[in-house]
Write a protein that holds these residues in place. Structure first.
Motif, PDB file in Angstrom:
ATOM      1  N   GLU A  73       0.818  -1.218   0.000  1.00 33.41           N
ATOM      2  CA  GLU A  73       0.000   0.000   0.000  1.00 33.41           C
ATOM      3  C   GLU A  73       0.849   1.265   0.000  1.00 33.41           C
ATOM      4  O   GLU A  73       0.526   2.241  -0.681  1.00 33.41           O
ATOM      5  CB  GLU A  73      -0.944   0.015   1.208  1.00 33.41           C
ATOM      6  N   GLN A  74       1.933   1.263   0.759  1.00 32.24           N
ATOM      7  CA  GLN A  74       2.731   2.492   0.825  1.00 32.24           C
ATOM      8  C   GLN A  74       3.375   2.801  -0.532  1.00 32.24           C
ATOM      9  O   GLN A  74       3.508   3.972  -0.918  1.00 32.24           O
ATOM     10  CB  GLN A  74       3.771   2.428   1.938  1.00 32.24           C
ATOM     11  N   TRP A  75       3.715   1.754  -1.291  1.00 33.52           N
ATOM     12  CA  TRP A  75       4.311   1.996  -2.604  1.00 33.52           C
ATOM     13  C   TRP A  75       3.260   2.275  -3.668  1.00 33.52           C
ATOM     14  O   TRP A  75       3.536   2.979  -4.650  1.00 33.52           O
ATOM     15  CB  TRP A  75       5.233   0.841  -2.984  1.00 33.52           C
ATOM     16  N   ILE A  76       2.044   1.754  -3.484  1.00 38.88           N
ATOM     17  CA  ILE A  76       0.949   2.165  -4.374  1.00 38.88           C
ATOM     18  C   ILE A  76       0.673   3.649  -4.171  1.00 38.88           C
ATOM     19  O   ILE A  76       0.451   4.401  -5.130  1.00 38.88           O
ATOM     20  CB  ILE A  76      -0.340   1.346  -4.101  1.00 38.88           C
ATOM     21  N   GLU A  77       0.702   4.079  -2.923  1.00 40.20           N
ATOM     22  CA  GLU A  77       0.504   5.500  -2.628  1.00 40.20           C
ATOM     23  C   GLU A  77       1.647   6.341  -3.179  1.00 40.20           C
ATOM     24  O   GLU A  77       1.436   7.451  -3.684  1.00 40.20           O
ATOM     25  CB  GLU A  77       0.377   5.712  -1.110  1.00 40.20           C
ATOM     26  N   ALA A  78       2.870   5.816  -3.095  1.00 39.20           N
ATOM     27  CA  ALA A  78       4.009   6.536  -3.667  1.00 39.20           C
ATOM     28  C   ALA A  78       3.824   6.698  -5.175  1.00 39.20           C
ATOM     29  O   ALA A  78       4.097   7.772  -5.735  1.00 39.20           O
ATOM     30  CB  ALA A  78       5.311   5.791  -3.374  1.00 39.20           C
ATOM     31  N   GLU A  79       3.348   5.635  -5.821  1.00 40.99           N
ATOM     32  CA  GLU A  79       3.071   5.723  -7.268  1.00 40.99           C
ATOM     33  C   GLU A  79       2.010   6.772  -7.556  1.00 40.99           C
ATOM     34  O   GLU A  79       2.160   7.612  -8.446  1.00 40.99           O
ATOM     35  CB  GLU A  79       2.636   4.348  -7.792  1.00 40.99           C
ATOM     36  N   SER A  80       0.934   6.714  -6.783  1.00 33.44           N
ATOM     37  CA  SER A  80      -0.200   7.611  -7.022  1.00 33.44           C
ATOM     38  C   SER A  80       0.135   9.071  -6.723  1.00 33.44           C
ATOM     39  O   SER A  80      -0.221   9.968  -7.496  1.00 33.44           O
ATOM     40  CB  SER A  80      -1.387   7.173  -6.155  1.00 33.44           C
ATOM     41  N   GLN A  81       0.854   9.298  -5.624  1.00 39.05           N
ATOM     42  CA  GLN A  81       1.077  10.664  -5.154  1.00 39.05           C
ATOM     43  C   GLN A  81       2.390  11.288  -5.649  1.00 39.05           C
ATOM     44  O   GLN A  81       2.464  12.509  -5.834  1.00 39.05           O
ATOM     45  CB  GLN A  81       1.064  10.685  -3.615  1.00 39.05           C
ATOM     46  N   SER A  82       3.419  10.466  -5.848  1.00 40.48           N
ATOM     47  CA  SER A  82       4.738  11.013  -6.194  1.00 40.48           C
ATOM     48  C   SER A  82       5.177  10.700  -7.622  1.00 40.48           C
ATOM     49  O   SER A  82       5.739  11.560  -8.309  1.00 40.48           O
ATOM     50  CB  SER A  82       5.803  10.481  -5.220  1.00 40.48           C
ATOM     51  N   PHE A  83       4.933   9.458  -8.074  1.00 45.21           N
ATOM     52  CA  PHE A  83       5.382   9.054  -9.407  1.00 45.21           C
ATOM     53  C   PHE A  83       4.388   9.453 -10.495  1.00 45.21           C
ATOM     54  O   PHE A  83       4.776   9.959 -11.554  1.00 45.21           O
ATOM     55  CB  PHE A  83       5.599   7.539  -9.431  1.00 45.21           C
ATOM     56  N   ASN A  84       3.122   9.237 -10.260  1.00 44.94           N
ATOM     57  CA  ASN A  84       2.123   9.457 -11.301  1.00 44.94           C
ATOM     58  C   ASN A  84       2.002  10.926 -11.744  1.00 44.94           C
ATOM     59  O   ASN A  84       1.886  11.187 -12.947  1.00 44.94           O
ATOM     60  CB  ASN A  84       0.755   8.935 -10.862  1.00 44.94           C
ATOM     61  N   PRO A  85       2.014  11.908 -10.821  1.00 44.95           N
ATOM     62  CA  PRO A  85       1.846  13.288 -11.295  1.00 44.95           C
ATOM     63  C   PRO A  85       2.880  13.720 -12.341  1.00 44.95           C
ATOM     64  O   PRO A  85       2.493  14.134 -13.440  1.00 44.95           O
ATOM     65  CB  PRO A  85       1.914  14.105 -10.002  1.00 44.95           C
ATOM     66  N   PRO A  86       4.193  13.595 -12.076  1.00 46.79           N
ATOM     67  CA  PRO A  86       5.130  14.017 -13.121  1.00 46.79           C
ATOM     68  C   PRO A  86       5.165  13.071 -14.324  1.00 46.79           C
ATOM     69  O   PRO A  86       5.260  13.515 -15.469  1.00 46.79           O
ATOM     70  CB  PRO A  86       6.489  14.055 -12.415  1.00 46.79           C
ATOM     71  N   SER A  87       5.077  11.763 -14.074  1.00 41.70           N
ATOM     72  CA  SER A  87       5.138  10.827 -15.206  1.00 41.70           C
ATOM     73  C   SER A  87       3.896  10.945 -16.069  1.00 41.70           C
ATOM     74  O   SER A  87       3.963  10.818 -17.300  1.00 41.70           O
ATOM     75  CB  SER A  87       5.320   9.384 -14.720  1.00 41.70           C
ATOM     76  N   GLY A  88       2.742  11.228 -15.450  1.00 42.41           N
ATOM     77  CA  GLY A  88       1.514  11.394 -16.214  1.00 42.41           C
ATOM     78  C   GLY A  88       1.580  12.603 -17.137  1.00 42.41           C
ATOM     79  O   GLY A  88       1.137  12.550 -18.290  1.00 42.41           O
ATOM     80  N   VAL A  89       2.138  13.701 -16.637  1.00 37.59           N
ATOM     81  CA  VAL A  89       2.315  14.897 -17.469  1.00 37.59           C
ATOM     82  C   VAL A  89       3.245  14.584 -18.641  1.00 37.59           C
ATOM     83  O   VAL A  89       2.975  14.954 -19.793  1.00 37.59           O
ATOM     84  CB  VAL A  89       2.888  16.066 -16.632  1.00 37.59           C
ATOM     85  N   LEU A  90       4.327  13.869 -18.356  1.00 40.30           N
ATOM     86  CA  LEU A  90       5.294  13.551 -19.407  1.00 40.30           C
ATOM     87  C   LEU A  90       4.713  12.588 -20.440  1.00 40.30           C
ATOM     88  O   LEU A  90       4.993  12.719 -21.642  1.00 40.30           O
ATOM     89  CB  LEU A  90       6.566  12.974 -18.784  1.00 40.30           C
ATOM     90  N   VAL A  91       3.925  11.634 -19.993  1.00 38.34           N
ATOM     91  CA  VAL A  91       3.273  10.715 -20.941  1.00 38.34           C
ATOM     92  C   VAL A  91       2.379  11.509 -21.888  1.00 38.34           C
ATOM     93  O   VAL A  91       2.400  11.308 -23.107  1.00 38.34           O
ATOM     94  CB  VAL A  91       2.456   9.637 -20.199  1.00 38.34           C
ATOM     95  N   PHE A  92       1.600  12.421 -21.329  1.00 39.99           N
ATOM     96  CA  PHE A  92       0.711  13.205 -22.188  1.00 39.99           C
ATOM     97  C   PHE A  92       1.507  14.097 -23.140  1.00 39.99           C
ATOM     98  O   PHE A  92       1.251  14.124 -24.347  1.00 39.99           O
ATOM     99  CB  PHE A  92      -0.249  14.063 -21.369  1.00 39.99           C
TER     100      PHE A  92
END
Length: 223
Positions: free
Chosen positions: A100-119
């Motif tokens: 759970e803590q790493w799912i949260e890390a993905e959601s809160q820390s990894f996904n925001p910048p990587s999601g912008v870059l993917v788009f």
């Protein structure tokens, strides 16, 4: 045979592909129902009944409907705990907490910048949308800091949550796939020894390779 669960959305969607990978890891029979977002099918009254925000994916398991890919993955992993990859969501409270803590890390820390870059790097060119170079630079810097943390962690354990592949790793597959395949952000990941090793391992899983096949088969045929 049990009634297949239904997943609504295009496999090219990062959120949809996350759910598909989870279903394949857990050996759950499913039906993928494509939603043509270009035609506005995600805003139709019938679709909004199962996904009130008009996004993808939507998920149905008989009378149950869910949305938000990470929540769907948790549900699948819990309901079908005894089949497929039984370690996907842990088998005891400590394993689950670590995942759970790493799912949260993905959601809160990894996904925001990587999601912008993917788009910006993967989808904007396909959609004839002008790329924002300032936004790209800013989010590369943010992602780099996150990957430094990941590289340290992955020097201590095979996977993010421990010695077994889990939802913690699976959640990272969709965005990372787009970044590694066809953008210069690949170097940010692969230049980090432990992150690079981890990516090669998790992206080689049969479940993810099947998702990529589904994505490729959904692409428009070249004339």
């Amino acid at each position: 045979m049990a009634t297949p669960v239904k997943v609504y959305g295009p496999p090219l969607s990062t959120a949809v592909s996350r759910v598909l990978c989870c279903l394949l890891e857990k050996h759950v029979h499913f039906e993928l129902i494509n939603i043509d977002m270009a035609k506005g099918e995600h805003k139709s009254p019938d679709y909004l009944k199962i996904q009130p925000f008009g996004q993808v994916p939507a998920f149905q398991d008989e009378s149950i409907t869910l949305f938000e890919s990470r929540a769907i993955c948790r549900y699948i992993s819990e309901k079908y705990a005894s089949q497929g990859n039984i370690k996907l969501y842990g088998t005891n409270p400590l394993e689950k907490a670590s995942i759970e803590q790493w799912i949260e890390a993905e959601s809160q820390s990894f996904n925001p910048p990587s999601g912008v870059l993917v788009f910006q790097l993967a989808f904007a060119p396909r959609m004839n949308i002008k790329q924002d170079e300032g936004l790209i630079k800013q989010n590369k810097e943010k992602l780099s800091k996150v990957l430094d943390v990941y590289d340290k962690r992955l020097g201590e354990s095979r996977y993010l949550a421990g010695d077994d592949f889990s939802l913690a790793d699976l959640s990272h597959l969709p965005n990372t796939h787009y970044l590694v395949n066809g953008t210069d952000v690949k170097e940010l990941l692969m230049s980090r020894e432990n992150v690079g090793r981890w990516w090669e391992e998790i992206s080689s899983r049969e479940s993810w390779k099947k998702v990529v096949e589904m994505q490729n088969s959904s692409l428009p045929k070249k004339p």
